[in-house]
Enzyme design. Sequence first.
Site, PDB file in Angstrom:
ATOM      1  N   SER A   1       0.791  -1.232   0.000  1.00 15.53           N
ATOM      2  CA  SER A   1       0.000   0.000   0.000  1.00 15.53           C
ATOM      3  C   SER A   1       0.824   1.283   0.000  1.00 15.53           C
ATOM      4  CB  SER A   1      -0.963   0.027   1.185  1.00 15.53           C
ATOM      5  OG  SER A   1      -0.278   0.257   2.395  1.00 15.53           O
TER       6      SER A   1
ATOM      7  N   LYS B   1       0.735   4.772   6.670  1.00 15.08           N
ATOM      8  CA  LYS B   1       0.151   5.597   5.615  1.00 15.08           C
ATOM      9  C   LYS B   1       0.770   6.994   5.668  1.00 15.08           C
ATOM     10  CE  LYS B   1      -2.871   2.330   4.751  1.00 15.08           C
ATOM     11  NZ  LYS B   1      -2.538   1.368   3.759  1.00 15.08           N
TER      12      LYS B   1
END
Length: 174
Positions: free
Chosen positions: A40, A83
């Site tokens: 990701s 993230k």
Amino acid sequence: MNKSLGAEIKDWIISIVIAVVLALFIRHFIVELYLVDGPSMEPTLENHERLVVNKFVYRFREPKKGEVLIFQYPKDPSRDFIKRVIALPGDTIEIKNGHVFVNGKLQNEPYILSQTKGDYPLTTIPAGHIFVMGDNRNNSEDSRFPDVGFVPFNLIRGKAVLVFWPLNEIHSLP
């Protein structure tokens, strides 16, 4: 004059206990090592890279836009996610036609792999929360999804500062 065997053993035990307490203190409050698990955050972070995470920086200040951080997954706090911070409390975010807008301004995101698919309605980030997204936007479970949503400050573990493994890929993160 030689110390007795008992005194020497006592010195060793005290040294080991001090070392363990210091290691636990450092790991809990200062830095921790993390393993990147999944794609990701590509291309910024690759699967199976190892990171040094600064755990104390957010005790003195709030996260900033663009920082890469580790947080507890809201639906399962035993899992950690990594993230990038996209928007801060009070900011507005909107995704339309593959472009991310924060406070009405198109974001320059040289770190993403491809244009962001899907739209996200104009939304204001609530106080005490951030909006995060993976750099590999189209393969990232992030704030756009209800299971993650806005990340509360109390779930943030720390700021990723250094990739240290594999050795040929050592680099700091902005």
